[in-house]
Structure formats: structure tokens, C-alpha cells
Motif scaffolding. Structure first.
Motif, mmCIF file in Angstrom:
data_model
loop_
_atom_site.group_PDB
_atom_site.id
_atom_site.type_symbol
_atom_site.label_atom_id
_atom_site.label_comp_id
_atom_site.label_asym_id
_atom_site.label_seq_id
_atom_site.Cartn_x
_atom_site.Cartn_y
_atom_site.Cartn_z
ATOM 1 N N MET A 1 0.932 -1.088 -0.091
ATOM 2 C CA MET A 1 0.006 -0.033 -0.072
ATOM 3 C C MET A 1 0.799 1.245 -0.066
ATOM 4 O O MET A 1 0.810 2.295 -0.747
ATOM 5 C CB MET A 1 -0.876 0.023 1.068
ATOM 6 N N LEU A 2 1.789 1.260 0.889
ATOM 7 C CA LEU A 2 2.793 2.379 0.902
ATOM 8 C C LEU A 2 3.496 2.514 -0.447
ATOM 9 O O LEU A 2 3.714 3.564 -1.012
ATOM 10 C CB LEU A 2 3.698 2.435 2.020
ATOM 11 N N GLY A 3 3.901 1.400 -1.017
ATOM 12 C CA GLY A 3 4.613 1.611 -2.425
ATOM 13 C C GLY A 3 3.607 2.190 -3.439
ATOM 14 O O GLY A 3 4.202 2.924 -4.049
ATOM 15 N N ALA A 4 2.444 1.683 -3.254
ATOM 16 C CA ALA A 4 1.423 2.040 -4.337
ATOM 17 C C ALA A 4 1.390 3.754 -4.235
ATOM 18 O O ALA A 4 1.495 4.278 -5.173
ATOM 19 C CB ALA A 4 0.057 1.516 -4.167
ATOM 20 N N VAL A 5 1.217 4.069 -2.962
ATOM 21 C CA VAL A 5 1.102 5.977 -2.794
ATOM 22 C C VAL A 5 2.313 6.403 -3.273
ATOM 23 O O VAL A 5 2.378 7.440 -3.999
ATOM 24 C CB VAL A 5 0.684 5.838 -1.437
ATOM 25 N N VAL A 6 3.564 5.648 -2.895
ATOM 26 C CA VAL A 6 4.799 6.551 -3.367
ATOM 27 C C VAL A 6 4.829 6.520 -4.794
ATOM 28 O O VAL A 6 5.123 7.627 -5.554
ATOM 29 C CB VAL A 6 5.984 5.814 -2.720
ATOM 30 N N GLY A 7 4.699 5.502 -5.571
ATOM 31 C CA GLY A 7 4.666 5.472 -6.794
ATOM 32 C C GLY A 7 3.699 6.255 -7.686
ATOM 33 O O GLY A 7 4.087 7.251 -8.513
ATOM 34 N N SER A 8 2.537 6.161 -7.111
ATOM 35 C CA SER A 8 1.286 7.262 -7.655
ATOM 36 C C SER A 8 1.869 8.605 -7.652
ATOM 37 O O SER A 8 1.572 9.540 -8.323
ATOM 38 C CB SER A 8 0.023 6.822 -7.200
ATOM 39 N N SER A 9 2.254 9.063 -6.492
ATOM 40 C CA SER A 9 2.783 10.418 -6.002
ATOM 41 C C SER A 9 3.908 10.966 -6.891
ATOM 42 O O SER A 9 3.633 11.946 -7.477
ATOM 43 C CB SER A 9 3.234 10.409 -4.437
ATOM 44 N N CYS A 10 4.601 9.938 -6.981
ATOM 45 C CA CYS A 10 5.808 10.506 -7.843
ATOM 46 C C CYS A 10 5.483 10.440 -9.394
ATOM 47 O O CYS A 10 5.771 11.337 -10.185
ATOM 48 C CB CYS A 10 7.085 9.205 -7.726
ATOM 49 N N ALA A 11 4.697 9.655 -9.847
ATOM 50 C CA ALA A 11 3.882 9.755 -11.227
ATOM 51 C C ALA A 11 2.894 11.183 -11.430
ATOM 52 O O ALA A 11 3.307 11.718 -12.374
ATOM 53 C CB ALA A 11 3.036 8.608 -11.597
ATOM 54 N N ILE A 12 2.400 11.648 -10.296
ATOM 55 C CA ILE A 12 1.535 12.712 -10.438
ATOM 56 C C ILE A 12 2.544 13.935 -10.480
ATOM 57 O O ILE A 12 2.398 14.954 -11.411
ATOM 58 C CB ILE A 12 0.592 12.841 -9.195
ATOM 59 N N PHE A 13 3.550 13.838 -9.813
ATOM 60 C CA PHE A 13 4.330 14.936 -9.740
ATOM 61 C C PHE A 13 5.289 14.955 -11.024
ATOM 62 O O PHE A 13 5.550 15.958 -11.657
ATOM 63 C CB PHE A 13 5.546 14.744 -8.456
ATOM 64 N N SER A 14 5.832 13.855 -11.560
ATOM 65 C CA SER A 14 6.441 13.792 -12.717
ATOM 66 C C SER A 14 5.484 14.442 -14.051
ATOM 67 O O SER A 14 5.733 15.248 -14.805
ATOM 68 C CB SER A 14 6.898 12.486 -12.916
ATOM 69 N N LEU A 15 4.419 13.988 -14.081
ATOM 70 C CA LEU A 15 3.451 14.704 -14.918
ATOM 71 C C LEU A 15 3.077 16.017 -14.800
ATOM 72 O O LEU A 15 3.398 16.588 -15.962
ATOM 73 C CB LEU A 15 2.071 13.652 -14.682
ATOM 74 N N ALA A 16 3.060 16.205 -13.670
ATOM 75 C CA ALA A 16 2.696 17.994 -13.623
ATOM 76 C C ALA A 16 4.156 18.671 -14.020
ATOM 77 O O ALA A 16 4.034 19.820 -14.449
ATOM 78 C CB ALA A 16 2.760 18.174 -12.162
ATOM 79 N N LEU A 17 5.230 18.163 -13.864
ATOM 80 C CA LEU A 17 6.660 18.865 -14.414
ATOM 81 C C LEU A 17 6.787 18.742 -15.912
ATOM 82 O O LEU A 17 7.258 19.647 -16.472
ATOM 83 C CB LEU A 17 7.727 18.262 -13.749
ATOM 84 N N VAL A 18 6.229 17.468 -16.572
ATOM 85 C CA VAL A 18 6.631 17.400 -17.960
ATOM 86 C C VAL A 18 5.617 17.705 -18.927
ATOM 87 O O VAL A 18 5.846 18.181 -19.954
ATOM 88 C CB VAL A 18 7.367 15.806 -18.168
ATOM 89 N N VAL A 19 4.348 17.084 -18.830
ATOM 90 C CA VAL A 19 3.095 17.395 -19.705
ATOM 91 C C VAL A 19 2.709 18.690 -19.327
ATOM 92 O O VAL A 19 2.044 19.029 -18.453
ATOM 93 C CB VAL A 19 2.304 16.198 -19.240
ATOM 94 N N PRO A 20 2.431 19.392 -20.511
ATOM 95 C CA PRO A 20 1.720 20.835 -20.382
ATOM 96 C C PRO A 20 0.304 20.453 -20.420
ATOM 97 O O PRO A 20 -0.213 19.378 -21.009
ATOM 98 C CB PRO A 20 2.111 21.413 -21.929
ATOM 99 N N GLU A 21 -0.423 21.203 -19.795
ATOM 100 C CA GLU A 21 -1.854 21.159 -19.535
ATOM 101 C C GLU A 21 -2.471 21.582 -20.955
ATOM 102 O O GLU A 21 -2.183 22.126 -21.716
ATOM 103 C CB GLU A 21 -2.136 22.117 -18.374
#
Length: 179
Positions: free
Chosen positions: A159-179
């Protein structure tokens, strides 16, 4: 109930859930599926996905996918290693049972790196291919649960792994993908 007693109660529930999911009497087909799902989360598949999307895509937004995945892993891996060594939670196969079906790559269990990576990949791929969201998160959940079924992680680890991975994905998407 004070904080220590609450943590002990959570740990007891976590151990009981582990013992329910990790069952020596599980059918062999379940172990085979769990082994296959776990193997799919070892990392090779992620490199293949990055390479294939980059190689095959002429569409500029899809060319951001490998960059987003690489950035996601560049964020996730240090967090994972720091948390793993900070928590230093002994794996269930080393303290609760003696017959895990695979040999883990390290001695600590919290958080689950396979779960973190699978959810990171599922979250990022779902952004680029929303029509496959259910399939991707079904696969990521399967990778995570397989780690418990195989005897190397407690449910809280995945469960903690899923939270860490999902959070890092959201942050990465916010940095790379334009809205």
C-alpha cells in the motif's frame, strides 16, 4: 488508545492479512500467476515500454511518455531507497514464515519497490492512454498483491509502495506534460 498501541494493533492486522493472503495451501496456478505478475514488475518491461513508445511514436505528446517515466523513476528511486533503509522493516519471510516462494533482492520490506514502480508506470501510462486505465491499474494491483502472495511483503508495504509510486507519477506528469 495511545500511538504505540495503535501502531501495534495496525501491525497485528497487517500480519493477519499477510497470513491470510500468503497461504502454503494456495493452488499452484495462483503461485504461477503471482510469480508471472511479480516478474513483470522487475523493470525490463518498463524499459521496453519507454523504448517502444519513443521508437514508434511520431506524435509529440507520446514522445513525452519516456521522459515522464524516466523523471518519475528518478524521483521515486531515491525516495524508495531512503524509506526502505529508514523503516528497516524485516520481511515477513524472515520473521513470520520461512517458506517464501521467491528470494527477495534485499532484506527490508517497507515500502514495496515493485508496487511503487508498477503504480508509477500505471499512472503515467493511464495519462497517455486513458482507454487502458482499468487494465493498467489491474496489472499494477496484481504486481503488488503478488508480492504478498509470494511471501516477501506485508500488505502495508504494498500500500505504501502504491502511494509512493502514484505520487511520484503525479509529480512527474505535472513537471513534464503541459496542460
Amino acid at each position: 488508545m495511545d500511538g504505540n498501541n495503535m501502531l501495534k494493533k495496525v501491525a497485528q492486522i497487517d500480519e493477519q492479512l499477510f497470513l491470510t493472503l500468503f497461504n502454503c495451501k494456495s493452488p499452484s496456478w495462483l503461485k504461477v500467476i503471482a510469480f508471472g505478475l511479480s516478474k513483470s514488475g522487475d523493470g525490463g518491461l518498463y524499459l521496453l515500454i519507454c523504448g517502444a513508445v519513443w521508437w514508434l511514436s511520431n506524435n509529440e505528446p507520446y514522445q513525452l511518455l519516456p521522459v515522464t517515466l524516466l523523471l518519475g523513476f528518478a524521483i521515486e528511486r531515491p525516495i524508495y531507497f531512503l524509506a526502505k533503509n529508514r523503516f528497516a522493516r524485516v520481511r515477513p519471510c524472515d520473521c513470520l514464515v520461512t517458506n517464501a516462494y521467491i528470494v527477495p533482492s534485499d532484506k527490508f520490506s517497507l515500502p514495496s519497490g515493485h508496487s511503487a514502480a508498477a503504480f508509477l508506470v500505471a499512472m503515467i501510462l493511464s495519462h497517455f492512454f486513458p482507454e487502458y486505465t482499468w487494465l493498467l491499474f489491474g496489472w499494477a494491483s496484481g504486481v503488488a498483491i503478488s508480492r504478498v502472495v509470494l511471501g516477501v511483503h506485508f500488505p502495508a508495504d504494498i500500500m505504501l509502495g502504491a502511494v509512493v509510486g502514484s505520487s511520484c507519477a503525479i509529480f512527474s506528469l505535472a513537471l513534464v506534460v503541459p496542460e
